[in-house]
Design a protein around this motif. Structure first.
Motif, mmCIF file in Angstrom:
data_model
loop_
_atom_site.group_PDB
_atom_site.id
_atom_site.type_symbol
_atom_site.label_atom_id
_atom_site.label_comp_id
_atom_site.label_asym_id
_atom_site.label_seq_id
_atom_site.Cartn_x
_atom_site.Cartn_y
_atom_site.Cartn_z
ATOM 1 N N SER A 1 0.833 -1.208 0.000
ATOM 2 C CA SER A 1 0.000 0.000 0.000
ATOM 3 C C SER A 1 0.863 1.253 0.000
ATOM 4 O O SER A 1 0.564 2.234 -0.691
ATOM 5 C CB SER A 1 -0.924 0.029 1.213
ATOM 6 N N ILE A 2 1.935 1.224 0.768
ATOM 7 C CA ILE A 2 2.871 2.349 0.800
ATOM 8 C C ILE A 2 3.477 2.540 -0.585
ATOM 9 O O ILE A 2 3.541 3.649 -1.116
ATOM 10 C CB ILE A 2 3.976 2.124 1.854
ATOM 11 N N SER A 3 3.896 1.451 -1.192
ATOM 12 C CA SER A 3 4.511 1.507 -2.522
ATOM 13 C C SER A 3 3.539 2.069 -3.557
ATOM 14 O O SER A 3 3.906 2.933 -4.364
ATOM 15 C CB SER A 3 4.976 0.106 -2.927
ATOM 16 N N ARG A 4 2.294 1.600 -3.544
ATOM 17 C CA ARG A 4 1.295 2.099 -4.500
ATOM 18 C C ARG A 4 1.011 3.579 -4.277
ATOM 19 O O ARG A 4 0.845 4.347 -5.222
ATOM 20 C CB ARG A 4 0.006 1.288 -4.397
ATOM 21 N N ALA A 5 0.992 4.010 -3.024
ATOM 22 C CA ALA A 5 0.750 5.423 -2.726
ATOM 23 C C ALA A 5 1.902 6.283 -3.252
ATOM 24 O O ALA A 5 1.676 7.349 -3.826
ATOM 25 C CB ALA A 5 0.569 5.630 -1.224
ATOM 26 N N PHE A 6 3.147 5.821 -3.075
ATOM 27 C CA PHE A 6 4.292 6.540 -3.625
ATOM 28 C C PHE A 6 4.150 6.672 -5.138
ATOM 29 O O PHE A 6 4.379 7.732 -5.705
ATOM 30 C CB PHE A 6 5.601 5.809 -3.308
ATOM 31 N N GLU A 7 3.754 5.585 -5.782
ATOM 32 C CA GLU A 7 3.608 5.586 -7.235
ATOM 33 C C GLU A 7 2.490 6.543 -7.681
ATOM 34 O O GLU A 7 2.657 7.317 -8.607
ATOM 35 C CB GLU A 7 3.322 4.174 -7.734
ATOM 36 N N ARG A 8 1.334 6.486 -7.004
ATOM 37 C CA ARG A 8 0.216 7.372 -7.346
ATOM 38 C C ARG A 8 0.598 8.835 -7.222
ATOM 39 O O ARG A 8 0.197 9.678 -8.019
ATOM 40 C CB ARG A 8 -0.988 7.101 -6.429
ATOM 41 N N LEU A 9 1.377 9.143 -6.184
ATOM 42 C CA LEU A 9 1.777 10.523 -5.925
ATOM 43 C C LEU A 9 2.975 10.959 -6.768
ATOM 44 O O LEU A 9 3.335 12.131 -6.767
ATOM 45 C CB LEU A 9 2.104 10.704 -4.433
ATOM 46 N N GLY A 10 3.589 10.005 -7.449
ATOM 47 C CA GLY A 10 4.767 10.322 -8.259
ATOM 48 C C GLY A 10 5.986 10.639 -7.407
ATOM 49 O O GLY A 10 6.877 11.377 -7.832
ATOM 50 N N LEU A 11 6.032 10.079 -6.203
ATOM 51 C CA LEU A 11 7.154 10.325 -5.301
ATOM 52 C C LEU A 11 8.257 9.302 -5.550
ATOM 53 O O LEU A 11 7.984 8.111 -5.702
ATOM 54 C CB LEU A 11 6.697 10.231 -3.841
ATOM 55 N N PRO A 12 9.501 9.737 -5.537
ATOM 56 C CA PRO A 12 10.603 8.788 -5.749
ATOM 57 C C PRO A 12 10.900 8.023 -4.471
ATOM 58 O O PRO A 12 10.746 8.555 -3.367
ATOM 59 C CB PRO A 12 11.767 9.692 -6.118
ATOM 60 N N LEU A 13 11.311 6.812 -4.613
ATOM 61 C CA LEU A 13 11.749 6.033 -3.454
ATOM 62 C C LEU A 13 13.206 5.628 -3.667
ATOM 63 O O LEU A 13 13.707 4.728 -3.051
ATOM 64 C CB LEU A 13 10.856 4.813 -3.246
ATOM 65 N N LYS A 14 13.857 6.290 -4.558
ATOM 66 C CA LYS A 14 15.252 6.009 -4.873
ATOM 67 C C LYS A 14 16.123 6.449 -3.710
ATOM 68 O O LYS A 14 16.001 7.566 -3.207
ATOM 69 C CB LYS A 14 15.634 6.778 -6.134
ATOM 70 N N LYS A 15 17.009 5.595 -3.298
ATOM 71 C CA LYS A 15 17.909 5.912 -2.204
ATOM 72 C C LYS A 15 19.137 6.645 -2.736
ATOM 73 O O LYS A 15 19.577 6.418 -3.857
ATOM 74 C CB LYS A 15 18.360 4.634 -1.480
ATOM 75 N N ARG A 16 19.677 7.520 -1.914
ATOM 76 C CA ARG A 16 20.914 8.205 -2.286
ATOM 77 C C ARG A 16 22.069 7.226 -2.159
ATOM 78 O O ARG A 16 22.091 6.370 -1.282
ATOM 79 C CB ARG A 16 21.150 9.381 -1.361
ATOM 80 N N HIS A 17 23.057 7.405 -3.016
ATOM 81 C CA HIS A 17 24.255 6.579 -2.905
ATOM 82 C C HIS A 17 25.046 7.015 -1.677
ATOM 83 O O HIS A 17 25.196 8.204 -1.408
ATOM 84 C CB HIS A 17 25.126 6.707 -4.150
ATOM 85 N N SER A 18 25.545 6.040 -0.976
ATOM 86 C CA SER A 18 26.333 6.320 0.205
ATOM 87 C C SER A 18 27.663 6.939 -0.214
ATOM 88 O O SER A 18 28.195 6.649 -1.273
ATOM 89 C CB SER A 18 26.572 5.013 0.967
ATOM 90 N N SER A 19 28.228 7.772 0.625
ATOM 91 C CA SER A 19 29.514 8.385 0.300
ATOM 92 C C SER A 19 30.654 7.403 0.545
ATOM 93 O O SER A 19 31.765 7.615 0.080
ATOM 94 C CB SER A 19 29.708 9.654 1.122
ATOM 95 N N LEU A 20 30.398 6.343 1.279
ATOM 96 C CA LEU A 20 31.422 5.337 1.536
ATOM 97 C C LEU A 20 31.434 4.305 0.432
ATOM 98 O O LEU A 20 30.390 3.868 -0.037
ATOM 99 C CB LEU A 20 31.156 4.640 2.876
ATOM 100 N N GLN A 21 32.631 3.898 0.024
ATOM 101 C CA GLN A 21 32.743 2.848 -0.970
ATOM 102 C C GLN A 21 32.556 1.501 -0.300
ATOM 103 O O GLN A 21 32.886 1.325 0.862
ATOM 104 C CB GLN A 21 34.134 2.866 -1.603
ATOM 105 N N SER A 22 32.058 0.548 -1.080
ATOM 106 C CA SER A 22 31.895 -0.784 -0.515
ATOM 107 C C SER A 22 33.256 -1.454 -0.389
ATOM 108 O O SER A 22 34.229 -1.059 -1.041
ATOM 109 C CB SER A 22 30.989 -1.625 -1.410
ATOM 110 N N ALA A 23 33.340 -2.468 0.438
ATOM 111 C CA ALA A 23 34.594 -3.177 0.667
ATOM 112 C C ALA A 23 35.094 -3.842 -0.616
ATOM 113 O O ALA A 23 36.300 -3.883 -0.872
ATOM 114 C CB ALA A 23 34.415 -4.214 1.771
#
Length: 133
Positions: A100-122
Motif C-alpha cells: 500500500s505504501i509503494s502504490r501510494a508513492f507511485e500514485r503521488l509520483g514520489l521517488p523512493l530512490k535511495k541516495r548513494h552512500s559516500s562510503l565505498q563498498s569493501a
C-alpha cells in the motif's frame, strides 16, 4: 476498477440508436455485450447513463497515505518501504502494508530512490587496490 466514462457510454448508446449492431459496437469500442445490455437497461429504467457512485465509504487509508507521505518522505528520505510503513502506523494509528505504501508513492509520483552512500563498498576498495601495482 474505475467505471467507464460517461462520454464513452453516450457514444456507445448513440451508435446503438443509429442502428449499429451490438456486436459491432462492442468490437469498435472494446466493451462486452453484457456491458452494453446493462447500459441500455440503466438508460431505459432511470434515464441516466452516468456510472453509479461507488458503494461504501471512501477508502480512508488511501486518502490518509496520500496526505501524509509527502511530508514523511521529506523528513525521512532514506527510509525503506517497511520503515515508512512502521512510521505511518505509529504516527497515524492506521496499519497498512508495504505494498500500500509503494502504490501510494507511485500514485503521488514520489521517488523512493535511495541516495548513494559516500562510503565505498569493501569489494570496490579491494578491486581498486590490486590495480595500482
Amino acid at each position: 476498477m474505475k467505471p467507464y466514462s460517461k462520454d464513452l457510454r453516450l457514444k456507445v448508446l448513440e451508435a446503438l440508436d443509429r442502428g449499429m449492431p451490438r456486436t459491432e459496437v462492442a468490437q469498435i469500442f472494446g466493451i462486452s455485450m453484457p456491458t452494453i445490455k446493462r447500459w441500455l437497461k440503466r438508460r431505459r429504467e432511470t434515464g441516466e447513463v452516468a456510472p453509479r457512485p461507488s458503494p461504501g465509504p471512501p477508502a480512508r487509508k488511501g486518502m490518509a497515505l496520500e496526505q501524509a507521505l509527502p511530508a514523511q518522505l521529506r523528513s525521512n528520505p532514506d527510509f525503506t518501504l517497511e520503515e515508512h510503513r512502521e512510521l505511518f502506523d505509529e504516527t497515524h494509528g492506521i496499519s497498512v502494508s508495504t505494498a500500500s505504501i509503494s502504490r501510494a508513492f507511485e500514485r503521488l509520483g514520489l521517488p523512493l530512490k535511495k541516495r548513494h552512500s559516500s562510503l565505498q563498498s569493501a569489494t570496490k576498495r579491494s578491486e581498486g587496490a590490486g590495480t595500482s601495482e
